[in-house]
Write an enzyme that holds these catalytic residues in place. Structure first.
Site, PDB file in Angstrom:
ATOM      1  N   GLU A   1      17.598   1.882  15.030  1.00  0.00           N
ATOM      2  CA  GLU A   1      17.345   3.074  14.225  1.00  0.00           C
ATOM      3  C   GLU A   1      16.054   3.739  14.704  1.00  0.00           C
ATOM      4  OE1 GLU A   1      16.542   0.539  10.349  1.00  0.00           O
ATOM      5  OE2 GLU A   1      15.773   2.557  10.091  1.00  0.00           O
TER       6      GLU A   1
ATOM      7  N   CYS B   1      19.145  -0.650   9.229  1.00  0.00           N
ATOM      8  CA  CYS B   1      18.988  -2.057   9.644  1.00  0.00           C
ATOM      9  C   CYS B   1      20.316  -2.801   9.690  1.00  0.00           C
ATOM     10  CB  CYS B   1      18.034  -2.773   8.702  1.00  0.00           C
ATOM     11  SG  CYS B   1      16.461  -1.955   8.546  1.00  0.00           S
TER      12      CYS B   1
ATOM     13  N   HIS C   1      18.484 -10.132   5.561  1.00  0.00           N
ATOM     14  CA  HIS C   1      17.699  -9.081   6.221  1.00  0.00           C
ATOM     15  C   HIS C   1      16.269  -9.214   5.698  1.00  0.00           C
ATOM     16  CE1 HIS C   1      16.012  -5.456   7.614  1.00  0.00           C
ATOM     17  NE2 HIS C   1      16.037  -4.841   6.446  1.00  0.00           N
TER      18      HIS C   1
HETATM   19  N1  CAA Z   1      -2.208 -10.888  -4.778  1.00  0.00           N
HETATM   20  C1  CAA Z   1      -0.921 -11.308  -4.712  1.00  0.00           C
HETATM   21  N2  CAA Z   1       0.149 -10.462  -4.856  1.00  0.00           N
HETATM   22  C2  CAA Z   1      -0.107  -9.156  -5.081  1.00  0.00           C
HETATM   23  C3  CAA Z   1      -1.426  -8.664  -5.184  1.00  0.00           C
HETATM   24  C4  CAA Z   1      -2.499  -9.580  -5.019  1.00  0.00           C
HETATM   25  N3  CAA Z   1      -3.765  -9.198  -5.082  1.00  0.00           N
HETATM   26  N4  CAA Z   1      -1.353  -7.336  -5.416  1.00  0.00           N
HETATM   27  C5  CAA Z   1      -0.036  -7.013  -5.461  1.00  0.00           C
HETATM   28  N5  CAA Z   1       0.708  -8.105  -5.251  1.00  0.00           N
HETATM   29  C6  CAA Z   1       2.178  -8.202  -5.208  1.00  0.00           C
HETATM   30  C7  CAA Z   1       2.870  -7.350  -6.236  1.00  0.00           C
HETATM   31  O1  CAA Z   1       2.871  -7.983  -7.513  1.00  0.00           O
HETATM   32  C8  CAA Z   1       4.240  -7.207  -5.627  1.00  0.00           C
HETATM   33  O2  CAA Z   1       4.948  -8.422  -5.833  1.00  0.00           O
HETATM   34  P1  CAA Z   1       6.342  -8.376  -6.658  1.00  0.00           P
HETATM   35  O3  CAA Z   1       7.263  -7.501  -5.825  1.00  0.00           O
HETATM   36  O4  CAA Z   1       6.760  -9.794  -6.696  1.00  0.00           O
HETATM   37  O5  CAA Z   1       6.014  -7.775  -7.966  1.00  0.00           O
HETATM   38  C9  CAA Z   1       3.955  -7.138  -4.125  1.00  0.00           C
HETATM   39  O6  CAA Z   1       2.613  -7.628  -3.970  1.00  0.00           O
HETATM   40  C10 CAA Z   1       4.071  -5.737  -3.536  1.00  0.00           C
HETATM   41  O7  CAA Z   1       3.174  -4.915  -4.234  1.00  0.00           O
HETATM   42  P2  CAA Z   1       3.623  -3.518  -4.872  1.00  0.00           P
HETATM   43  O8  CAA Z   1       4.763  -3.718  -5.788  1.00  0.00           O
HETATM   44  O9  CAA Z   1       2.373  -2.882  -5.407  1.00  0.00           O
HETATM   45  O10 CAA Z   1       4.215  -2.664  -3.719  1.00  0.00           O
HETATM   46  P3  CAA Z   1       3.579  -2.050  -2.384  1.00  0.00           P
HETATM   47  O11 CAA Z   1       2.750  -0.872  -2.670  1.00  0.00           O
HETATM   48  O12 CAA Z   1       2.937  -3.110  -1.554  1.00  0.00           O
HETATM   49  O13 CAA Z   1       4.864  -1.552  -1.641  1.00  0.00           O
HETATM   50  C11 CAA Z   1       6.994  -1.665  -0.662  1.00  0.00           C
HETATM   51  C12 CAA Z   1       5.922  -2.448  -1.383  1.00  0.00           C
HETATM   52  C13 CAA Z   1       7.424  -0.496  -1.547  1.00  0.00           C
HETATM   53  C14 CAA Z   1       8.187  -2.536  -0.377  1.00  0.00           C
HETATM   54  C15 CAA Z   1       6.373  -1.117   0.653  1.00  0.00           C
HETATM   55  O14 CAA Z   1       5.982  -2.184   1.489  1.00  0.00           O
HETATM   56  C16 CAA Z   1       7.351  -0.252   1.407  1.00  0.00           C
HETATM   57  O15 CAA Z   1       7.514   0.929   1.124  1.00  0.00           O
HETATM   58  N6  CAA Z   1       8.003  -0.840   2.426  1.00  0.00           N
HETATM   59  C17 CAA Z   1       8.996  -0.155   3.234  1.00  0.00           C
HETATM   60  C18 CAA Z   1      10.352  -0.104   2.570  1.00  0.00           C
HETATM   61  C19 CAA Z   1      11.028  -1.447   2.494  1.00  0.00           C
HETATM   62  O16 CAA Z   1      10.707  -2.382   3.219  1.00  0.00           O
HETATM   63  N7  CAA Z   1      12.003  -1.568   1.606  1.00  0.00           N
HETATM   64  C20 CAA Z   1      12.790  -2.783   1.524  1.00  0.00           C
HETATM   65  C21 CAA Z   1      14.234  -2.495   1.153  1.00  0.00           C
HETATM   66  S1  CAA Z   1      14.895  -1.294   2.281  1.00  0.00           S
HETATM   67  C22 CAA Z   1      15.370  -2.236   3.615  1.00  0.00           C
HETATM   68  O17 CAA Z   1      15.508  -3.421   3.522  1.00  0.00           O
HETATM   69  C23 CAA Z   1      15.584  -1.575   4.931  1.00  0.00           C
HETATM   70  C24 CAA Z   1      14.367  -1.726   5.753  1.00  0.00           C
HETATM   71  O18 CAA Z   1      14.202  -2.665   6.518  1.00  0.00           O
HETATM   72  C25 CAA Z   1      13.305  -0.727   5.617  1.00  0.00           C
END
Ligand code: CAA
Length: 392
Positions: free
Chosen positions: A79, A111, A233
């Site tokens: 992709e 993916c 995945h």
């Molecule tokens: N210590 C420990 N854990 C912590 C923490 C700390 N100090 N602060 C936050 N966390 C945890 C949160 O609690 C959360 O855990 P849970 O999901 O268990 O609640 C985790 O860290 C992530 O934190 P946020 O929820 O605040 O999210 P983020 O801002 O880090 O964003 C995301 C996460 C949205 C997935 C981001 O990484 C993103 O946009 N990624 C790209 C999209 C993606 O990967 N999507 C996955 C599905 S799509 C797919 O699979 C296709 C593909 O490959 C892209």
């Protein structure tokens, strides 16, 4: 006749970014990345290393001269393609010296693409049992600086040789796919980085898993009890861990639940050090499982969950062949530790560098001595790839 994966190769880039360093630079708690996402490091690709060079490198590491004469189809799933028209598979076919009477093309659905490619390869070998198909998943996951997805970037390729009488895994006849038209993650032609509805994408991933798994169990009368491991995945390992918890059957004997959890831990070891490689992530997880688990044996069934945003999901399974371990590497983790660590400034410069073309569409590059294959120049808008000669 059995058909499946005869060989698996992997390639990643020579540079690594430690997420501890990224966390410090971005002012976020390092544990958010190490525990919240279960990630440690990301592979960072320079301009001279793209999906073609990674694909060629992953394939070159597994193919004999004879196999290059036997392969009659090359499919690259990606992709993060480098041309809207010419398939990456055609460049790869040339770089690998595969015999000319082959079909080469690119396939895309986020993916998920490589899973569709495997299925097509299987159908081809069913029709033509002497054929060998090279299926390559190659991607560079680039979300951009200071984005939520930044810690989940990565670069790498997985190459799989599909044939009859495979030496690693036999595909079982049990695929269930699901398509739903959603906008969780997409990249319009005019954008070098994707648009992401982050939370929504995780919900789609988990819901696709749950509903496809229910349908799979119903159609094939199978339960988690039938599997020694499940590979997912891996956009980042924490999401897959949530997936495992979602489908975990609490009525299974504790010993079996423990085996599934232990094998999950083994399946994420490489992704934790490489990051997301989009189409290849599921198969990097499979490779990590096979090369690191000490409780698998011939005949064991492994379930695979593929998910590509947009979205297409698929669950299928494969069974281990006696002697499968002979086709695998024991040194992959050590090799990953040999990548050169970059500072955050260096990563920002190297990963986001763009080719600066002159008015005629020319640019030449250097610094690729440590790569196996390289994008050496762009001449009149044509990408010129080389196999890098190593001085002994
Ligand atoms: N210590 C420990 N854990 C912590 C923490 C700390 N100090 N602060 C936050 N966390 C945890 C949160 O609690 C959360 O855990 P849970 O999901 O268990 O609640 C985790 O860290 C992530 O934190 P946020 O929820 O605040 O999210 P983020 O801002 O880090 O964003 C995301 C996460 C949205 C997935 C981001 O990484 C993103 O946009 N990624 C790209 C999209 C993606 O990967 N999507 C996955 C599905 S799509 C797919 O699979 C296709 C593909 O490959 C892209």
């Amino acid at each position: 006749m059995t058909i499946g994966i005869d060989k698996i190769g992997f390639a990643t880039s020579q540079y690594v970014l430690k997420l501890q360093d990224l966390a410090e630079a971005r002012g976020i708690d390092p544990e958010k990345l190490s525990k919240g996402l279960l990630l440690k490091e990301l592979s960072i690709a320079p301009l001279t290393e793209d999906i073609v060079t990674l694909a060629a490198s992953a394939s070159d590491s597994i193919l004999t001269e004879q196999e290059r004469q036997e392969i009659d189809m090359v499919i690259v799933a990606t992709e993060s393609g480098i041309d809207q028209s010419k398939a990456a598979a055609v460049f790869v076919h040339g770089l690998l010296g595969i015999q000319p009477f082959a079909r080469s093309f690119e396939i895309k659905e986020a993916c998920y693409g490589a899973t569709a490619a495997l299925h097509y390869a299987k159908l081809h070998v069913e029709n033509s049992p002497e054929s060998k198909v090279l299926v390559i998943a190659s991607d560079i996951a680039k979300y951009g600086m200071n984005t939520p997805g930044e810690p989940t970037q990565g670069a790498g390729a997985i190459a799989m040789l599909i044939s009859k009488d495979p030496r690693i895994l036999i595909f079982n006849e049990d695929n269930v796919a699901q398509t739903r038209d959603v906008m969780d993650f997409w990249r319009p032609n005019y954008s070098t980085t994707p648009y992401v509805n982050g939370l929504y994408s995780t919900q789609q991933y988990l819901d696709s898993l749950k509903t496809t798994w229910l349908e799979y169990q119903k159609r094939y009368q199978l339960t988690l009890d039938d599997f020694a491991a499940v590979c997912f995945h891996l956009p980042y390992p924490k999401l897959a861990l949530k997936g495992l918890k979602k489908i975990m059957d609490k009525s299974l004997p504790q010993e079996q639940q423990d085996q599934l959890k232990e094998n999950f831990e083994k399946s994420i070891l490489y992704s934790q050090k490489v990051g997301n490689i989009y189409t290849g992530s599921l198969f990097l997880g499979l490779l990590s499982l096979l090369e690191n688990s000490d409780n698998l044996k011939a005949g064991d069934k492994i379930a695979l969950f593929s998910y590509g945003s947009g979205a297409v999901a698929e669950i299928f399974s494969a069974s281990l062949v006696p002697g499968y371990e002979k086709q695998l590497s024991q040194t992959r983790l050590e090799e990953l530790d040999q990548r050169q660590a970059l500072s955050v400034e260096e990563y920002e410069h190297i990963f986001f560098a763009e080719a600066e073309l002159d008015a005629e569409g020319n640019a030449s590059f250097s610094g690729y001595e440590d790569q196996n294959f390289a994008l050496a120049e762009i001449a009149e808008h044509q990408r010129k790839y080389i196999k890098v000669e190593k001085s002994s």
